[in-house]
Design a protein around this motif. Structure first.
Motif, PDB file in Angstrom:
ATOM      1  N   GLN A 298       0.830  -1.220   0.000  1.00  0.00           N
ATOM      2  CA  GLN A 298       0.000   0.000   0.000  1.00  0.00           C
ATOM      3  C   GLN A 298       0.862   1.268   0.000  1.00  0.00           C
ATOM      4  OE1 GLN A 298      -1.280  -2.834   1.748  1.00  0.00           O
ATOM      5  NE2 GLN A 298      -2.450  -2.924  -0.169  1.00  0.00           N
ATOM      6  N   SER A 299       2.179   1.096   0.167  1.00  0.00           N
ATOM      7  CA  SER A 299       3.088   2.238  -0.013  1.00  0.00           C
ATOM      8  C   SER A 299       4.495   1.696  -0.216  1.00  0.00           C
ATOM      9  CB  SER A 299       3.078   3.166   1.206  1.00  0.00           C
ATOM     10  OG  SER A 299       3.825   2.591   2.261  1.00  0.00           O
ATOM     11  N   ASP A 320       0.887   2.564  -8.334  1.00  0.00           N
ATOM     12  CA  ASP A 320      -0.252   3.450  -8.080  1.00  0.00           C
ATOM     13  C   ASP A 320      -0.484   3.659  -6.578  1.00  0.00           C
ATOM     14  OD1 ASP A 320      -1.078   0.967  -7.379  1.00  0.00           O
ATOM     15  OD2 ASP A 320      -2.847   0.908  -8.673  1.00  0.00           O
ATOM     16  N   VAL A 321       0.575   3.484  -5.789  1.00  0.00           N
ATOM     17  CA  VAL A 321       0.449   3.699  -4.334  1.00  0.00           C
ATOM     18  C   VAL A 321       1.375   4.843  -3.919  1.00  0.00           C
ATOM     19  CG1 VAL A 321      -0.136   1.273  -3.893  1.00  0.00           C
ATOM     20  CG2 VAL A 321       2.267   2.015  -3.756  1.00  0.00           C
ATOM     21  N   PRO A 322       1.166   5.413  -2.733  1.00  0.00           N
ATOM     22  CA  PRO A 322       2.057   6.479  -2.267  1.00  0.00           C
ATOM     23  C   PRO A 322       3.506   5.995  -2.180  1.00  0.00           C
ATOM     24  CG  PRO A 322       0.114   6.339  -0.870  1.00  0.00           C
ATOM     25  CD  PRO A 322       0.067   5.161  -1.786  1.00  0.00           C
ATOM     26  N   ARG A 341       3.305  11.491 -11.492  1.00  0.00           N
ATOM     27  CA  ARG A 341       2.657  10.354 -10.813  1.00  0.00           C
ATOM     28  C   ARG A 341       1.214  10.721 -10.446  1.00  0.00           C
ATOM     29  NH1 ARG A 341       3.951   8.196  -6.162  1.00  0.00           N
ATOM     30  NH2 ARG A 341       3.527   6.136  -6.997  1.00  0.00           N
ATOM     31  N   ALA A 343      -0.444   8.864  -8.039  1.00  0.00           N
ATOM     32  CA  ALA A 343      -0.502   8.666  -6.581  1.00  0.00           C
ATOM     33  C   ALA A 343       0.471   9.642  -5.911  1.00  0.00           C
ATOM     34  CB  ALA A 343      -0.127   7.226  -6.256  1.00  0.00           C
ATOM     35  N   THR A 345       3.433  11.465  -3.692  1.00  0.00           N
ATOM     36  CA  THR A 345       4.847  11.215  -3.414  1.00  0.00           C
ATOM     37  C   THR A 345       5.262  12.087  -2.231  1.00  0.00           C
ATOM     38  OG1 THR A 345       5.149  10.977  -5.798  1.00  0.00           O
ATOM     39  CG2 THR A 345       7.148  11.103  -4.467  1.00  0.00           C
TER      40      THR A 345
END
Ligand code: NAX
Ligand code: ADP
Ligand code: K
Length: 481
Positions: A298-299, A320-322, A341, A343, A345
């Protein structure tokens, strides 16, 4: 939340309030709060010696009226006027009526009056100040041997930015009116302000007008992720760490250590330091990479101890995650790719890294911390956490307030402590916190952990990681205290 507002906002709130109040009422509120704070600092007012440094504006007026109040309670009060022709007339009359003495700051006894004072009140300039202290003001401020209390802010520092361009008053305490000013919370000015006391003078400031905010315990406690009966390790979030190299395996271990204490349900490690990570943390899930093949997270956290190997960066930035980028990753990441991006950053440079990204000197970043973090956030369209004695966090949207973390400790200036912070913050991102919250909660816990671990003695980065649990407990327990 502790809120700070810039000068323009304070001025317009003051105008609105003054229009509704009898003339001088606001200054009397300020002076009453200032006199109370001075009395607290003195302990015993009667028989004490108080010297006021008085400039040409209302800041000097506050000092004079507060001096009059202290004189009425039996203090021996002397005002030294830096601009005798322009000193606040009402304040001067009040001080004289209360039995105070008034001298020209050029008087040959002036320096001695400062040196002998139990309390020196800095009313040289407030929010109207521009640049550093003029030579005579600097000389007198330097002569102080007793407690120094600054009125509204230490004269000579920049209220909006925390920059200190010339000589400035070094206060033991600052009594500020209506709201905190950003400069009181940001280094280098923060170091000049000493202990802060806020006096409520009735200013009304809308949340949207906030320039800078600092999370307090209750804010952090409310943001910390908490598992529920429905939780499993995947729902709590999985954080992926791409860190370490043959040369720097320890950075991977420290980033994983931070991540394991940040609230995610699992930590995946991808990179060449898997053996070192597993030896220390059997609970980590390791894979030889590349990140795209490591399984769902998830990150991502990328960068600590990475060296010059950019290979994982492409996968991580394409996800597509942080993504949190730290240390070597900052050097390797292309700004345009980060900006594009979808998602979020988060970048976590220290001053040296920020300077390299901005193409300026480290000294410039350290002098202009707020402008630097804002500029990086804009360039990368990212949340940026600028590490250092006061850590600043800027969201990508410059119209939203930046945050400052007040919990740090100079003991944190130890190799590897930044790696712990990046893992911790990445874990909070995986647990679902928004980027600005993850970064500011991460900095808060990290600073608190250092204080718990240090307790007055040197600490290592591992000690910081080890104390994250007690910092977390401290924050949540205090909520109910
Ligand atoms: N406006 C209000 O309603 C209130 C203002 N208050 C006080 O008023 C202060 C602001 O007052 P002012 O707007 O008069 O401004 P200041 O008292 O901060 O100073 C402005 C004056 O200082 C001079 N000056 C600027 N930089 C200088 C420097 N480096 N060295 C020497 N002189 C310098 C300017 O020429 C100007 O005359 C606040 O900080 C606060 O202490 C409080 O009384 C609360 C109410
Ligand atoms: N003087 C200081 N006061 C408070 N915190 C500090 C100070 N100096 C450094 N820190 C903190 O210590 C940490 C150091 O991180 P970093 O510079 O990345 O070190 P490393 O790369 O060795 O891990 C950061 O969290 C930073 O904010
Ligand atoms: K002042």
């Amino acid at each position: 939340m502790r809120l700070a507002h810039d000068v323009e906002t304070v001025r317009s709130a003051e105008r609105a309030l003054m229009a509704r109040l009898p003339e001088g009422a606001l200054m009397q509120r300020a002076a009453a709060g200032l006199a109370t704070a001075c009395a607290d600092l003195l302990g015993k007012v009667y028989g004490s010696r108080v010297t006021l440094l008085v400039g040409s504006g209302d800041n000097g007026g506050d000092a004079l009226y507060a001096g009059a109040r202290l004189a009425r309670r039996g203090a021996g009060v002397t005002a030294l006027l830096l601009s005798p022709d322009r000193a606040h007339a009402g304040g001067l009359a009040a001080l004289r009526a209360a039995g105070g003495t008034v001298l020209d700051a050029q008087d040959r006894n002036a320096t001695e009056r400062v040196g002998r004072a139990d309390l020196v009140v800095d009313g040289i300039v407030g929010i109207g100040g521009k640049g550093g202290l003029r030579p005579r003001a600097a000389e007198l401020a330097d002569a102080a041997r007793g407690t120094v209390v600054a009125v509204d802010l230490p004269s000579g520092v920049d209220a909006d930015t925390g920059e200190v361009r010339g000589a400035a008053v070094r206060a033991d305490a600052t009594v500020t009116f209506g709201t905190y000013k950003p400069g009181l919370l940001i280094d280098p000015a923060r170091e000049y302000a000493g202990a802060l006391r806020l006096v409520d003078i009735g200013l009304e400031l809308a949340p949207a007008e906030t320039g800078l905010e600092a999370l307090q315990y209750a804010d952090v406690a409310a943001l910390l992720p908490r598992p529920t009966g429905e939780s499993d390790k995947y729902r709590r979030g999985v954080v992926g760490i791409v860190a370490g190299s043959a040369r720097y395996p320890g950075a991977a271990v420290l980033a994983v250590a931070g991540a394991l204490h940040g609230g995610a349900g699992a930590v995946r490690y991808v990179g060449p330091a898997a053996d070192a990570v597993l030896a220390r943390f059997p609970e980590a899930l390791v894979s030889a990479g590349p990140p795209a093949k490591a399984g769902r997270v998830q990150s991502w956290v990328i960068g600590p101890g990475l060296g010059d190997d950019p290979s994982g960066l492409h996968d991580v930035l394409a996800s597509d995650v942080p993504v949190l980028i730290d240390a070597d990753g900052l050097r390797l990441a292309d700004p345009a790719t980060v900006r594009d991006r979808a998602a979020p950053t988060v970048l976590t440079p220290h001053a040296g890294e920020a300077a390299a990204l901005l193409g300026v000197t480290r000294e410039q970043v350290e002098t202009e911390r707020l402008a630097s973090v804002r500029e990086l956030a804009a360039r990368y369209d990212a949340t940026v956490l600028l590490k250092g004695s006061t850590t600043l966090i800027s969201p990508p949207d410059e119209t939203r307030p930046a945050r400052v973390n007040p919990t740090g400790s100079p003991w944190l200036a130890t190799a590897g402590s930044g790696d712990v912070l990046s893992g911790l913050t990445g874990s909070l991102l995986a647990a679902g916190l928004a980027p600005l919250d993850a970064a500011s909660v991460g900095a808060h816990l990290h600073g608190l952990a250092a204080r718990h671990a240090a307790d007055g003695a040197p600490i290592s980065a591992q000690d910081v990681a080890g104390a994250l649990r007690s910092a977390w407990q401290d924050v949540t327990e205090n909520l109910f205290a």
